[in-house]
Design a protein around this motif. Structure first.
Motif, PDB file in Angstrom:
ATOM      1  N   SER A  31       0.801  -1.225   0.000  1.00  0.00           N
ATOM      2  CA  SER A  31       0.000   0.000   0.000  1.00  0.00           C
ATOM      3  C   SER A  31       0.834   1.275   0.000  1.00  0.00           C
ATOM      4  N   LYS A  32       2.080   1.217   0.447  1.00  0.00           N
ATOM      5  CA  LYS A  32       2.914   2.422   0.492  1.00  0.00           C
ATOM      6  C   LYS A  32       3.340   2.898  -0.896  1.00  0.00           C
ATOM      7  N   ASP A  33       3.307   1.997  -1.889  1.00  0.00           N
ATOM      8  CA  ASP A  33       3.748   2.351  -3.233  1.00  0.00           C
ATOM      9  C   ASP A  33       2.610   2.772  -4.156  1.00  0.00           C
TER      10      ASP A  33
END
Length: 70
Positions: A31-33
Motif C-alpha cells: 500500500s505504500k507504493d
C-alpha cells in the motif's frame, strides 16, 4: 557512529494490490507504493516498474495473508 546493517529484515505488508500492465508486466505492490484517488469510484494507480507507464485498477486491495506467505 555509523550504522551498518548485518542482515536485512522483512518489510511488513498489511495490504497488497495486484497490477497488470499493457507491456505484460504483472506484479504485487504494498500500500505504500500505490496512489489512491478518492473520487466517486476509488481507484489505485502505480507506475509500472518495467516500462514506467501508469496503471490504474479498481480492484480491491487484498489482505497480506491472501498473497504473501509468512
Amino acid at each position: 557512529m555509523a550504522i551498518k546493517i548485518i542482515k536485512h529484515g522483512k518489510k511488513p505488508v498489511e495490504m497488497a494490490y495486484h497490477f497488470v500492465c499493457g507491456c505484460g508486466c504483472e506484479f504485487w505492490s504494498d500500500s505504500k507504493d500505490v496512489l489512491t484517488a478518492r473520487t466517486l469510484n476509488s481507484y489505485y494507480e502505480i507506475k509500472c516498474p518495467e516500462c514506467g507507464n501508469w496503471i490504474k485498477t479498481f480492484e480491491r486491495p487484498v489482505l497480506k495473508s491472501e498473497v504473501f506467505d509468512d
